[in-house]
Design a protein around this motif. Structure first.
Motif, PDB file in Angstrom:
ATOM      1  N   MET A  63       0.810  -1.223   0.000  1.00  0.00           N
ATOM      2  CA  MET A  63       0.000   0.000   0.000  1.00  0.00           C
ATOM      3  C   MET A  63       0.846   1.277   0.000  1.00  0.00           C
ATOM      4  SD  MET A  63      -2.998  -0.654  -0.483  1.00  0.00           S
ATOM      5  CE  MET A  63      -4.261  -1.853  -0.382  1.00  0.00           C
ATOM      6  N   PRO A  64       1.913   1.360   0.811  1.00  0.00           N
ATOM      7  CA  PRO A  64       2.750   2.563   0.725  1.00  0.00           C
ATOM      8  C   PRO A  64       3.375   2.762  -0.654  1.00  0.00           C
ATOM      9  CG  PRO A  64       3.227   1.408   2.744  1.00  0.00           C
ATOM     10  CD  PRO A  64       2.316   0.532   1.946  1.00  0.00           C
ATOM     11  N   LEU A  65       3.732   1.679  -1.341  1.00  0.00           N
ATOM     12  CA  LEU A  65       4.308   1.818  -2.675  1.00  0.00           C
ATOM     13  C   LEU A  65       3.295   2.376  -3.666  1.00  0.00           C
ATOM     14  CD1 LEU A  65       6.605  -1.278  -3.228  1.00  0.00           C
ATOM     15  CD2 LEU A  65       7.241   1.115  -3.307  1.00  0.00           C
ATOM     16  N   ILE A  66       2.052   1.986  -3.539  1.00  0.00           N
ATOM     17  CA  ILE A  66       1.017   2.530  -4.420  1.00  0.00           C
ATOM     18  C   ILE A  66       0.893   4.034  -4.211  1.00  0.00           C
ATOM     19  CG2 ILE A  66      -1.465   2.536  -4.898  1.00  0.00           C
ATOM     20  CD1 ILE A  66      -1.437  -0.476  -4.252  1.00  0.00           C
ATOM     21  N   ALA A  67       0.851   4.460  -2.960  1.00  0.00           N
ATOM     22  CA  ALA A  67       0.735   5.889  -2.665  1.00  0.00           C
ATOM     23  C   ALA A  67       1.968   6.659  -3.131  1.00  0.00           C
ATOM     24  CB  ALA A  67       0.510   6.094  -1.162  1.00  0.00           C
ATOM     25  N   ILE A  68       3.151   6.121  -2.874  1.00  0.00           N
ATOM     26  CA  ILE A  68       4.383   6.807  -3.279  1.00  0.00           C
ATOM     27  C   ILE A  68       4.487   6.879  -4.799  1.00  0.00           C
ATOM     28  CG2 ILE A  68       6.907   6.644  -3.235  1.00  0.00           C
ATOM     29  CD1 ILE A  68       6.612   5.380  -0.436  1.00  0.00           C
ATOM     30  N   ASN A  69       4.083   5.829  -5.493  1.00  0.00           N
ATOM     31  CA  ASN A  69       4.094   5.851  -6.957  1.00  0.00           C
ATOM     32  C   ASN A  69       3.153   6.913  -7.502  1.00  0.00           C
ATOM     33  OD1 ASN A  69       6.020   3.885  -7.698  1.00  0.00           O
ATOM     34  ND2 ASN A  69       4.583   2.272  -7.137  1.00  0.00           N
ATOM     35  N   ILE A  70       1.983   7.067  -6.899  1.00  0.00           N
ATOM     36  CA  ILE A  70       1.041   8.096  -7.345  1.00  0.00           C
ATOM     37  C   ILE A  70       1.633   9.477  -7.148  1.00  0.00           C
ATOM     38  CG2 ILE A  70      -1.185   9.172  -6.803  1.00  0.00           C
ATOM     39  CD1 ILE A  70      -2.242   6.314  -6.278  1.00  0.00           C
ATOM     40  N   VAL A  71       2.273   9.697  -5.999  1.00  0.00           N
ATOM     41  CA  VAL A  71       2.896  10.997  -5.732  1.00  0.00           C
ATOM     42  C   VAL A  71       4.014  11.289  -6.738  1.00  0.00           C
ATOM     43  CG1 VAL A  71       4.326  12.255  -4.066  1.00  0.00           C
ATOM     44  CG2 VAL A  71       2.284  11.053  -3.297  1.00  0.00           C
ATOM     45  N   VAL A  72       4.825  10.292  -7.038  1.00  0.00           N
ATOM     46  CA  VAL A  72       5.927  10.489  -7.989  1.00  0.00           C
ATOM     47  C   VAL A  72       5.382  10.745  -9.389  1.00  0.00           C
ATOM     48  CG1 VAL A  72       7.851   9.308  -9.133  1.00  0.00           C
ATOM     49  CG2 VAL A  72       7.628   9.230  -6.662  1.00  0.00           C
ATOM     50  N   ILE A  73       4.333  10.046  -9.796  1.00  0.00           N
ATOM     51  CA  ILE A  73       3.738  10.260 -11.120  1.00  0.00           C
ATOM     52  C   ILE A  73       3.181  11.679 -11.218  1.00  0.00           C
ATOM     53  CG2 ILE A  73       1.816   9.591 -12.614  1.00  0.00           C
ATOM     54  CD1 ILE A  73       2.341   6.685 -11.679  1.00  0.00           C
ATOM     55  N   VAL A  74       2.464  12.124 -10.208  1.00  0.00           N
ATOM     56  CA  VAL A  74       1.921  13.488 -10.226  1.00  0.00           C
ATOM     57  C   VAL A  74       3.050  14.513 -10.239  1.00  0.00           C
ATOM     58  CG1 VAL A  74       0.607  15.171  -8.852  1.00  0.00           C
ATOM     59  CG2 VAL A  74      -0.274  12.857  -9.159  1.00  0.00           C
ATOM     60  N   PHE A  75       4.088  14.276  -9.465  1.00  0.00           N
ATOM     61  CA  PHE A  75       5.248  15.158  -9.429  1.00  0.00           C
ATOM     62  C   PHE A  75       5.915  15.249 -10.796  1.00  0.00           C
ATOM     63  CE2 PHE A  75       9.784  15.944  -8.484  1.00  0.00           C
ATOM     64  CZ  PHE A  75       9.662  17.135  -7.793  1.00  0.00           C
ATOM     65  N   LYS A  76       6.060  14.112 -11.471  1.00  0.00           N
ATOM     66  CA  LYS A  76       6.653  14.094 -12.810  1.00  0.00           C
ATOM     67  C   LYS A  76       5.766  14.784 -13.832  1.00  0.00           C
ATOM     68  CE  LYS A  76      10.419  11.429 -12.729  1.00  0.00           C
ATOM     69  NZ  LYS A  76      11.667  11.694 -13.392  1.00  0.00           N
ATOM     70  N   LEU A  77       4.450  14.613 -13.705  1.00  0.00           N
ATOM     71  CA  LEU A  77       3.538  15.266 -14.652  1.00  0.00           C
ATOM     72  C   LEU A  77       3.558  16.786 -14.488  1.00  0.00           C
ATOM     73  CD1 LEU A  77       0.425  12.910 -14.612  1.00  0.00           C
ATOM     74  CD2 LEU A  77       1.998  13.318 -16.504  1.00  0.00           C
ATOM     75  N   ILE A  78       3.658  17.254 -13.262  1.00  0.00           N
ATOM     76  CA  ILE A  78       3.629  18.705 -13.017  1.00  0.00           C
ATOM     77  C   ILE A  78       4.970  19.346 -13.363  1.00  0.00           C
ATOM     78  CG2 ILE A  78       3.450  20.451 -11.216  1.00  0.00           C
ATOM     79  CD1 ILE A  78       1.364  18.651  -9.871  1.00  0.00           C
ATOM     80  N   LEU A  79       6.061  18.768 -12.890  1.00  0.00           N
ATOM     81  CA  LEU A  79       7.364  19.403 -13.062  1.00  0.00           C
ATOM     82  C   LEU A  79       8.169  18.864 -14.252  1.00  0.00           C
ATOM     83  CD1 LEU A  79       8.466  19.696  -9.350  1.00  0.00           C
ATOM     84  CD2 LEU A  79       7.424  21.421 -10.796  1.00  0.00           C
ATOM     85  N   GLY A  80       7.733  17.774 -14.807  1.00  0.00           N
ATOM     86  CA  GLY A  80       8.423  17.293 -16.010  1.00  0.00           C
ATOM     87  C   GLY A  80       9.549  16.422 -15.795  1.00  0.00           C
TER      88      GLY A  80
END
Length: 80
Positions: A63-80
């Motif tokens: 479960m923590p990996l799912i949450a961390i992956n979502i945060v990293v994906i959103v971070f990559k989408l916003i900042l590139g």
């Protein structure tokens, strides 16, 4: 790409994702990494410790990996 703290965290995340998706029957048993022997004698081999680490990551970090992956994906989408 320069080596940065974020790069190291992203590499660690990729390694944890790789450990989390290892299939027990298809991959682990093929290489003799079946169920860990839970002995408390202190003479565990490196192989037993590796198997215990893999099973712990698969059990505890799902479960923590799912949450961390979502945060990293959103971070990559916003900042590139």
């Amino acid at each position: 790409m320069a080596l940065s703290f974020y790069g190291l965290l992203e590499a660690a995340l990729l390694v944890l994702n790789g450990i989390a998706i290892l299939h027990r029957e298809r991959f682990l048993k093929k290489y003799g990494l079946g169920a860990p022997s839970h002995s408390f004698e202190g003479n565990n081999s490196v192989k037993d410790q590796l198997v215990s680490l893999i099973f712990a990551v698969q059990t505890v970090m799902r479960m923590p990996l799912i949450a961390i992956n979502i945060v990293v994906i959103v971070f990559k989408l916003i900042l590139g």
